[in-house]
Design an enzyme around this catalytic site. Structure first.
Site, PDB file in Angstrom:
ATOM      1  N   GLU A 273      -8.231  -6.822  -2.806  1.00 24.77           N
ATOM      2  CA  GLU A 273      -7.814  -6.705  -4.200  1.00 24.77           C
ATOM      3  C   GLU A 273      -6.533  -5.886  -4.325  1.00 24.77           C
ATOM      4  O   GLU A 273      -6.507  -4.713  -3.934  1.00 24.77           O
ATOM      5  CB  GLU A 273      -8.911  -6.027  -5.030  1.00 24.77           C
ATOM      6  CG  GLU A 273      -8.528  -5.820  -6.487  1.00 24.77           C
ATOM      7  CD  GLU A 273      -9.526  -4.963  -7.255  1.00 24.77           C
ATOM      8  OE1 GLU A 273      -9.529  -5.053  -8.494  1.00 24.77           O
ATOM      9  OE2 GLU A 273     -10.283  -4.209  -6.615  1.00 24.77           O
TER      10      GLU A 273
ATOM     11  N   ASP B 114      -7.954  -8.997 -10.239  1.00 26.24           N
ATOM     12  CA  ASP B 114      -8.277  -8.171 -11.396  1.00 26.24           C
ATOM     13  C   ASP B 114      -7.114  -8.294 -12.373  1.00 26.24           C
ATOM     14  O   ASP B 114      -6.003  -7.836 -12.090  1.00 26.24           O
ATOM     15  CB  ASP B 114      -8.486  -6.721 -10.954  1.00 26.24           C
ATOM     16  CG  ASP B 114      -9.021  -5.847 -12.066  1.00 26.24           C
ATOM     17  OD1 ASP B 114      -8.548  -5.992 -13.209  1.00 26.24           O
ATOM     18  OD2 ASP B 114      -9.884  -4.989 -11.795  1.00 26.24           O
TER      19      ASP B 114
ATOM     20  N   GLN C  84     -11.741 -10.144 -12.351  1.00 26.21           N
ATOM     21  CA  GLN C  84     -12.194  -8.984 -13.126  1.00 26.21           C
ATOM     22  C   GLN C  84     -11.291  -8.824 -14.333  1.00 26.21           C
ATOM     23  O   GLN C  84     -10.138  -9.259 -14.341  1.00 26.21           O
ATOM     24  CB  GLN C  84     -12.205  -7.709 -12.269  1.00 26.21           C
ATOM     25  CG  GLN C  84     -13.305  -7.717 -11.216  1.00 26.21           C
ATOM     26  CD  GLN C  84     -13.290  -6.488 -10.331  1.00 26.21           C
ATOM     27  OE1 GLN C  84     -12.226  -5.985  -9.949  1.00 26.21           O
ATOM     28  NE2 GLN C  84     -14.464  -5.995  -9.969  1.00 26.21           N
TER      29      GLN C  84
ATOM     30  N   GLU D 194     -15.066  -4.971 -15.601  1.00 24.31           N
ATOM     31  CA  GLU D 194     -14.861  -3.664 -14.977  1.00 24.31           C
ATOM     32  C   GLU D 194     -14.025  -2.778 -15.902  1.00 24.31           C
ATOM     33  O   GLU D 194     -12.848  -2.532 -15.675  1.00 24.31           O
ATOM     34  CB  GLU D 194     -14.180  -3.821 -13.611  1.00 24.31           C
ATOM     35  CG  GLU D 194     -14.220  -2.538 -12.793  1.00 24.31           C
ATOM     36  CD  GLU D 194     -13.509  -2.656 -11.457  1.00 24.31           C
ATOM     37  OE1 GLU D 194     -14.014  -2.103 -10.466  1.00 24.31           O
ATOM     38  OE2 GLU D 194     -12.434  -3.291 -11.398  1.00 24.31           O
TER      39      GLU D 194
END
Length: 267
Positions: free
Chosen positions: A146, A181, A209, A245
């Site tokens: 990530e 993300d 995310q 998140e």
């Protein structure tokens, strides 16, 4: 329609961690993710999942000395033995929890690395990821990397989507994928619609995310148009999970209007 997983490390802080499973289920979540399971016995976590009809979709491999500020060790030369031990432990938990994804954190590096030193870190990173993907393949677990923004995590080794995809392509393991993300991506490079349209069809994105930008609260205010972004994800046929998140502004359940509204529109 995108599927949403509650991130129990950030959401439901009004409850003790073991009680967050029940709270997420009560709010209609079918899946959860969180940073680390290792403070709890896997049988206890399995029971929480089963009791509340939840799937475990993601957690992180051991990150080194988290409490001392470490944020992963996969790209740190000299930590290979510790890395391998951590992956073995993570895969034991993944098997017990039927979790198909494992995020491996790269780690923090000094800002003044020479090109030679950065190449050494990258070589270590690639070798560790190749080994981890090979170990995880027999369990049908995907290893994820990530990119993380440098505002929240200064010095993190991986920050841009192109870097992450280059790593995945170079290693070449089918179970090594990118964790995209949208919060981190917006802060670092923006252009989220183009990023989604470019990268989701490659099959290299294993998990999404979401959080609001810039404050990492609910994704219903700030810079992101989540209705548009969810529509793009839906149009592209992404069948994975979107991890929520984010840090709730107040009560977690009270802040889920964005999700309830989306579910109602998409029903």
């Amino acid at each position: 329609m995108p599927r949403f997983a509650a991130n129990l490390s950030m959401m439901y802080p009004e409850h003790d961690f073991p009680d967050r499973f029940a709270a997420a289920s009560a709010d209609g979540f079918n899946a959860v993710e969180y940073l680390f399971p290792y403070a709890y016995d896997s049988t206890e976590l399995r029971l929480r999942l089963d009791d509340h009809g939840l799937a475990q979709v993601l957690f992180n491999a051991p990150p080194g000395a988290w409490e001392s500020g470490e944020r992963g060790i996969a790209a740190l030369p000299g930590r290979e033995a510790e890395f391998r031990s951590g992956i073995a432990r993570a895969l034991e938990y993944a098997a017990a929890l039927d979790c198909p994804r494992l995020h491996v954190m790269a780690g923090l590096v000094p800002p003044d690395l020479t090109p030679k030193e950065r190449a050494e870190h990258r070589d270590t990173y690639l070798a560790n990821l190749e080994w981890a993907a090979e170990q995880a393949a027999g369990s049908e677990v995907d290893i994820l990397v990530e990119p993380i923004n440098g505002r929240d995590m200064p010095g993190y080794f991986l920050s841009r989507q192109a870097e992450a995809h280059a790593v995945v392509r170079e290693v070449g393991a089918p179970n090594l994928k990118v964790q995209l993300d949208l919060y981190h991506c917006q802060i670092v490079e923006g252009d989220l619609t183009t990023t989604l349209r470019r990268d989701l069809p490659t099959g290299r994105v294993g998990h999404l995310q979401i959080a609001g930008v810039p404050d990492r609260h609910e994704p219903d205010s700030g810079e992101l148009d989540i209705r548009h972004l969810f529509g793009v994800v839906d149009d592209l046929g992404f069948d994975g999970w979107i991890g929520c998140e984010y840090i709730p502004r107040a009560g977690t359940s009270e802040g889920l209007g964005w999700l309830n509204h989306y579910r109602g529109d998409s029903a």
